[in-house]
Design a protein around this motif. Sequence first.
Motif, PDB file in Angstrom:
ATOM      1  N   ASP A  65      -4.874   7.990  10.654  1.00  0.00           N
ATOM      2  CA  ASP A  65      -5.016   9.048   9.637  1.00  0.00           C
ATOM      3  C   ASP A  65      -4.951   8.486   8.216  1.00  0.00           C
ATOM      4  O   ASP A  65      -4.592   9.193   7.270  1.00  0.00           O
ATOM      5  N   GLY A  66      -5.260   7.200   8.081  1.00  0.00           N
ATOM      6  CA  GLY A  66      -5.244   6.586   6.755  1.00  0.00           C
ATOM      7  C   GLY A  66      -3.854   6.441   6.166  1.00  0.00           C
ATOM      8  O   GLY A  66      -3.705   6.199   4.969  1.00  0.00           O
ATOM      9  N   ASP A  67      -2.822   6.583   7.008  1.00  0.00           N
ATOM     10  CA  ASP A  67      -1.444   6.521   6.513  1.00  0.00           C
ATOM     11  C   ASP A  67      -0.808   5.180   6.871  1.00  0.00           C
ATOM     12  O   ASP A  67      -0.567   4.895   8.051  1.00  0.00           O
ATOM     13  N   HIS A  68      -0.490   4.389   5.850  1.00  0.00           N
ATOM     14  CA  HIS A  68       0.045   3.045   6.091  1.00  0.00           C
ATOM     15  C   HIS A  68       1.416   3.055   6.758  1.00  0.00           C
ATOM     16  O   HIS A  68       1.845   2.035   7.272  1.00  0.00           O
ATOM     17  N   ALA A  69       2.105   4.196   6.744  1.00  0.00           N
ATOM     18  CA  ALA A  69       3.415   4.258   7.404  1.00  0.00           C
ATOM     19  C   ALA A  69       3.295   4.777   8.838  1.00  0.00           C
ATOM     20  O   ALA A  69       4.294   4.871   9.547  1.00  0.00           O
ATOM     21  N   ALA A  70       2.081   5.102   9.289  1.00  0.00           N
ATOM     22  CA  ALA A  70       1.896   5.613  10.659  1.00  0.00           C
ATOM     23  C   ALA A  70       2.353   4.550  11.658  1.00  0.00           C
ATOM     24  O   ALA A  70       2.211   3.353  11.402  1.00  0.00           O
ATOM     25  N   PRO A  71       2.911   4.977  12.788  1.00  0.00           N
ATOM     26  CA  PRO A  71       3.414   3.989  13.754  1.00  0.00           C
ATOM     27  C   PRO A  71       2.312   3.191  14.433  1.00  0.00           C
ATOM     28  O   PRO A  71       2.596   2.206  15.111  1.00  0.00           O
ATOM     29  N   ALA A  88       0.885  -1.157   0.000  1.00  0.00           N
ATOM     30  CA  ALA A  88       0.000   0.000   0.000  1.00  0.00           C
ATOM     31  C   ALA A  88       0.927   1.211   0.000  1.00  0.00           C
ATOM     32  O   ALA A  88       2.078   1.111   0.413  1.00  0.00           O
ATOM     33  N   LEU A  89       0.435   2.330  -0.480  1.00  0.00           N
ATOM     34  CA  LEU A  89       1.284   3.522  -0.520  1.00  0.00           C
ATOM     35  C   LEU A  89       1.061   4.368   0.723  1.00  0.00           C
ATOM     36  O   LEU A  89      -0.078   4.622   1.125  1.00  0.00           O
ATOM     37  N   ALA A  90       2.186   4.813   1.330  1.00  0.00           N
ATOM     38  CA  ALA A  90       2.086   5.771   2.428  1.00  0.00           C
ATOM     39  C   ALA A  90       1.771   7.143   1.839  1.00  0.00           C
ATOM     40  O   ALA A  90       1.911   7.361   0.631  1.00  0.00           O
ATOM     41  N   LYS A  91       1.359   8.062   2.713  1.00  0.00           N
ATOM     42  CA  LYS A  91       0.950   9.379   2.205  1.00  0.00           C
ATOM     43  C   LYS A  91       2.092  10.118   1.525  1.00  0.00           C
ATOM     44  O   LYS A  91       1.869  10.910   0.622  1.00  0.00           O
ATOM     45  N   ASP A  92       3.339   9.834   1.970  1.00  0.00           N
ATOM     46  CA  ASP A  92       4.483  10.545   1.390  1.00  0.00           C
ATOM     47  C   ASP A  92       5.104   9.782   0.220  1.00  0.00           C
ATOM     48  O   ASP A  92       6.187  10.139  -0.241  1.00  0.00           O
ATOM     49  N   GLY A  93       4.432   8.742  -0.254  1.00  0.00           N
ATOM     50  CA  GLY A  93       4.921   8.037  -1.440  1.00  0.00           C
ATOM     51  C   GLY A  93       5.852   6.876  -1.137  1.00  0.00           C
ATOM     52  O   GLY A  93       6.236   6.134  -2.050  1.00  0.00           O
ATOM     53  N   ARG A  94       6.224   6.708   0.141  1.00  0.00           N
ATOM     54  CA  ARG A  94       6.981   5.500   0.468  1.00  0.00           C
ATOM     55  C   ARG A  94       6.049   4.302   0.298  1.00  0.00           C
ATOM     56  O   ARG A  94       4.825   4.447   0.315  1.00  0.00           O
ATOM     57  N   VAL A  95       6.645   3.139   0.151  1.00  0.00           N
ATOM     58  CA  VAL A  95       5.827   1.957  -0.112  1.00  0.00           C
ATOM     59  C   VAL A  95       5.854   1.053   1.118  1.00  0.00           C
ATOM     60  O   VAL A  95       6.907   0.828   1.719  1.00  0.00           O
ATOM     61  N   PHE A 155       6.861  -3.651   6.341  1.00  0.00           N
ATOM     62  CA  PHE A 155       8.129  -3.052   5.898  1.00  0.00           C
ATOM     63  C   PHE A 155       7.801  -1.733   5.205  1.00  0.00           C
ATOM     64  O   PHE A 155       6.921  -1.686   4.339  1.00  0.00           O
ATOM     65  N   VAL A 156       8.493  -0.668   5.598  1.00  0.00           N
ATOM     66  CA  VAL A 156       8.288   0.636   4.963  1.00  0.00           C
ATOM     67  C   VAL A 156       9.595   1.044   4.291  1.00  0.00           C
ATOM     68  O   VAL A 156      10.644   1.119   4.953  1.00  0.00           O
ATOM     69  N   THR A 157       9.550   1.277   2.981  1.00  0.00           N
ATOM     70  CA  THR A 157      10.777   1.662   2.276  1.00  0.00           C
ATOM     71  C   THR A 157      11.281   3.008   2.799  1.00  0.00           C
ATOM     72  O   THR A 157      10.493   3.848   3.263  1.00  0.00           O
ATOM     73  N   SER A 158      12.592   3.207   2.723  1.00  0.00           N
ATOM     74  CA  SER A 158      13.161   4.487   3.164  1.00  0.00           C
ATOM     75  C   SER A 158      12.814   5.597   2.190  1.00  0.00           C
ATOM     76  O   SER A 158      12.588   6.737   2.576  1.00  0.00           O
ATOM     77  N   LYS A 159      12.815   5.237   0.908  1.00  0.00           N
ATOM     78  CA  LYS A 159      12.590   6.267  -0.118  1.00  0.00           C
ATOM     79  C   LYS A 159      11.219   6.093  -0.750  1.00  0.00           C
ATOM     80  O   LYS A 159      10.637   5.007  -0.729  1.00  0.00           O
ATOM     81  N   ALA A 160      10.726   7.178  -1.328  1.00  0.00           N
ATOM     82  CA  ALA A 160       9.431   7.133  -2.010  1.00  0.00           C
ATOM     83  C   ALA A 160       9.576   6.443  -3.362  1.00  0.00           C
ATOM     84  O   ALA A 160      10.649   6.444  -3.973  1.00  0.00           O
TER      85      ALA A 160
END
Length: 643
Positions: free
Chosen positions: A490-496, A342-349, A365-370
């Motif tokens: 907040d609908g953000d998949h990278a949120a902690p 899924a995509l995080a709000k800032d474009g990281r995957v 797993f959250v990629t470091s880069k978008a």
Amino acid sequence: MAAHSDDFIDPDSIGVNASTEPSIGELIERRLSRRDALRGLAGVGVAASLGSPFAVTDAQAQVNGPSTLTFKELAHTLDDTQHVADGYDMQVLIRWGDPIIGGGLEFDPATLTAAEQEKRFGYNNDYLGLYPMPAGNRSGDRFLMVVNHEYTNPNLMFAGLGSGRGAALKATKEQVAVEMASVGGAIIEIAREGAGWKVVPDSKYARRLTATTPMEISGPAAGHAKMKTSADPTGTRVLGTFGNCAGGSTPWGTWLTCEENFHFYFDGDAARLADTELGKRYGVAKATNAWGQHVDRFNFDKEPNEPNRFGWVVETDPYDPGSPPIKRTALGRFKHEGCTYALAKDGRVVFYSGDDERFEYVYRFVTSKAWNPNDRAANKNLLDEGTLSVARFDADGKVAWLPLVQGQGPLTAENGFATQGDVLVKTRLAADLLKPTPMDRPEDIETNPVNGRVYVVLTNNGLRKPDQVDKANPRATNDHGHILEIAPKDGDHAAPEGTWSIFLLAGKPGQDAGARYHRATSENGWLSCPDNIAFDSKGRMWIATDGAPSAAGVADGVYAADTLGFGRALTRCFYQAPTGAEVCGPIFTPGDTTLFLAIQHPGEDRNSTFEKPSTRWPDFKPGMPPRPSVIAITKKGGGVIGS
Ligand code: FEO
Ligand code: CA
Ligand code: CA
């Protein structure tokens, strides 16, 4: 892999997590019933509160109840063939042994060699992925299809091995070579033909991955001391992949195939392993097949680190037939079921992955880069850098993602984690120290494209004791599994963190304690052992099962349910597989006009043998054993599946 046959070892039944936390010890009902009340009828129905488990009100007695799915529900069925709801067609797209590279003769299992099998469709198809052809094409008429080939049933592939647990151990060296050539994966090109589909013959993209395909190892564990073997002193190159259960794709159009039950392939004296703690935590002990008898690297007395080179996520570019598959170690080492993004709000995957064994964990797993949508090459090594986390499901409905980062918290050199490579090779041991929630066998994890929620499919856990129950795994002796729903903060998949709730508790209402669906679920709509799921473009969930109660006359199948609105969690039976088979890899074409399914291990039943299989699906030809196959389901006359 099937969970219902006593004759076959259920790979996931041997829990090896010694750190399983005791129960939270509180009843789940208060929080759940409050949530149900807030949702009104849209909440999960509490069937037990009704006079009859299948009682429905007059309003709900209409054909479909409040479901948006209008197909006529299929009755539970268990026989030697497959069944789909009225009004739909089924087509066998490709079977084990069908030639995919360089033409080839008609399939004859009696004369099958490893060299021949390498050019043919593999065994036990599982995950399916679709990649438009050419890349970016939106017509929906032509795709590269990627297919996982998880494992083998030697007693159904070869004559003379008998049935039961010992059959696979009797395979000869030549048969083991065929097995090694029939696992891994396949890439085929498919095109619409009339109302159905065909495999494009001799496609230049057609490819097999097997247990001997040269692959690269990248990311923080590449070159780690525990990844080095006599054949690969660099710890960066490995032969093959196996145990390829589910998988996923990436936004840049590559295929992720996941290594699940790799431990079964390794034999030796577990007490003499170089790292007995590591071996024990991953269940590396006794092989259930004959590979270790015939191939040295599968004997860990001879090659102690070879098991460490499996249990990873493998990335392959289906559009580049010459590219080597790459094991991406940053995503951790465990018995990966799948790996979906899924995509995080800032474009990281963000990639979600379950460790499919009783009392194991859910990871992210959250990629470091978008992701760069404008430059495919820039995403090439995105999976080598990022943060792996493990989930703790709290009693108050919060899910916390705990980072597995060397140097943070207990992940120190003193505790055996001097580098991030240590953390990744020993992911399970690192995760234990963070006290995540041991789950009821995490299988598929998928994000609903319509509501953005993440669904965690927990297939079953018959070993959970009453004092091990927690709110996210609320049933002891959970033979039927359940599905959790996560709302990222907040609908953000990278949120902690995020919140979680229970979408459904499987089993037969009124019979299996705590089974909970929408109250209008029919006597054919209940299911057991959810495994892989897919969402159609309306956000409705299609659930494939693995472990249906055959004693109750139920085959594994596909069930569909709304996730939103008045039909939420009202599951309806759509498809039933041939005896012995599980259903894997559900995937829709864009527009939902075709549903592809991977029908795995047909005929995997007690006493079933090559000579006398419980089914000869799909050929029903004398002498031909059952053949795992991919099927395509379309609506008669065309149209949207399920409507
Ligand atoms: Fe291979 Fe997790 O089922
Ligand atoms: Ca399974
Ligand atoms: Ca599975």
